[in-house]
Design an enzyme around this catalytic site. Structure first.
Site, PDB file in Angstrom:
ATOM      1  N   SER A 144      11.094  22.308  18.871  1.00  0.00           N
ATOM      2  CA  SER A 144      11.555  23.328  17.927  1.00  0.00           C
ATOM      3  C   SER A 144      11.765  24.635  18.664  1.00  0.00           C
ATOM      4  O   SER A 144      11.057  24.941  19.630  1.00  0.00           O
ATOM      5  CB  SER A 144      10.519  23.538  16.815  1.00  0.00           C
ATOM      6  OG  SER A 144      10.853  24.665  16.021  1.00  0.00           O
ATOM      7  N   TYR A 158       2.247  25.489  14.302  1.00  0.00           N
ATOM      8  CA  TYR A 158       3.397  24.590  14.468  1.00  0.00           C
ATOM      9  C   TYR A 158       4.120  24.888  15.783  1.00  0.00           C
ATOM     10  O   TYR A 158       4.454  23.982  16.545  1.00  0.00           O
ATOM     11  CB  TYR A 158       4.350  24.773  13.291  1.00  0.00           C
ATOM     12  CG  TYR A 158       5.641  23.995  13.400  1.00  0.00           C
ATOM     13  CD1 TYR A 158       5.685  22.639  13.106  1.00  0.00           C
ATOM     14  CD2 TYR A 158       6.830  24.630  13.787  1.00  0.00           C
ATOM     15  CE1 TYR A 158       6.872  21.921  13.196  1.00  0.00           C
ATOM     16  CE2 TYR A 158       8.017  23.924  13.883  1.00  0.00           C
ATOM     17  CZ  TYR A 158       8.030  22.570  13.583  1.00  0.00           C
ATOM     18  OH  TYR A 158       9.210  21.863  13.682  1.00  0.00           O
TER      19      TYR A 158
END
Length: 253
Positions: A144, A158
């Site tokens: 990501s 995250y």
């Protein structure tokens, strides 16, 4: 339709995983669509592939558990020769500062996003490695843009889990480069999928769009095309590579 072997996509019932499964079938792979809970969504993906003449199966398995990982690869073995693993399964949570994150949240975040990907890659290497009787293949990890941006005040956990995936990608690529296995990753930016709603921000894409460099979010298919390229022979000298699919967002200071 050519037979390229089996492509396993974890978290394949929605978003980037579902788009990857469909494009992989078009490219000639037999596709194993993994899901954790939503069997009906996984069957929709598999049925669409079958309707177009492709081969697809579904398998339930939480990548955050040893039993789930074992179930995925047992199903893959029944389908045939593993060629590609796409480590796509992942979760987010509601926005929070690190000081307010519970142990349960942190455990879930790293167990699924990081440990699950490492465990699945371990199983793939055991099957793909020419040093262990395999015929080689590819592993593509889904990271990501958060890994570079940090996601302060929202998803630092995250972002950290995905940062670990970046490091893992480079390390594993070097470890198995001489064994016929290429290991790469994609780093998506703001992509218009359901994951934002699962993190409690259903309007996140819409709200962020005006500030994005391209003034639009990416699509699941755009990320899937990058994944399939990295998995293909067209990327035969690419390993340890991490490809940003973020519309320039991840390169901003």
């Amino acid at each position: 339709m050519s037979d390229r072997g089996v492509l396993v996509v974890t978290g394949g019932s929605r978003g980037i995983g579902a788009a990857t499964a469909r494009l992989a079938a078009v490219a000639g792979y037999a596709v194993l669509v993994n899901y954790a809970e939503n069997a009906s969504a996984a069957e929709v993906v598999a049925n669409a592939i079958r309707a177009d003449g492709g081969r697809a199966e579904t398998v339930r398995g939480d990548v955050g558990t040893q039993e789930g990982v074992a179930a995925i690869f047992a199903s893959a073995d029944r389908m045939g020769r593993l060629a590609v693993l796409v480590n796509n399964a992942g979760v987010v949570d509601h926005p929070a500062r690190v000081a307010d994150m519970s142990w349960a949240r942190l455990d879930r975040m790293f167990r699924i996003n990081t440990l699950g990907s490492i465990a699945c890659a371990r199983e793939a290497v055991r099957r793909l490695s020419t040093a262990q009787g395999g015929k080689g293949g590819a592993i593509v990890n889904v990271s990501s843009a958060a890994a570079k941006l940090g996601s302060p005040d929202q998803y630092v956990d995250y972002a950290s889990a995905k940062g670990a995936i970046d490091t893992f990608t480079v390390g594993l690529a070097k470890e198995v480069a001489a064994e016929g296995i290429r290991v790469c990753a994609v780093r998506p930016g703001i992509i218009d999928t359901e994951i934002h709603a699962s993190g409690g921000l259903p309007d996140r894409v819409r709200d962020m769009t005006p500030g994005l460099p391209m003034r639009r979010p990416g699509t699941a298919e755009e990320v899937a095309r990058a994944i399939l390229w990295l998995a293909s022979d067209e990327a035969s000298y690419s390993t340890g590579a991490i490809l940003d699919v973020s519309g320039a967002r991840a390169v901003l200071p």
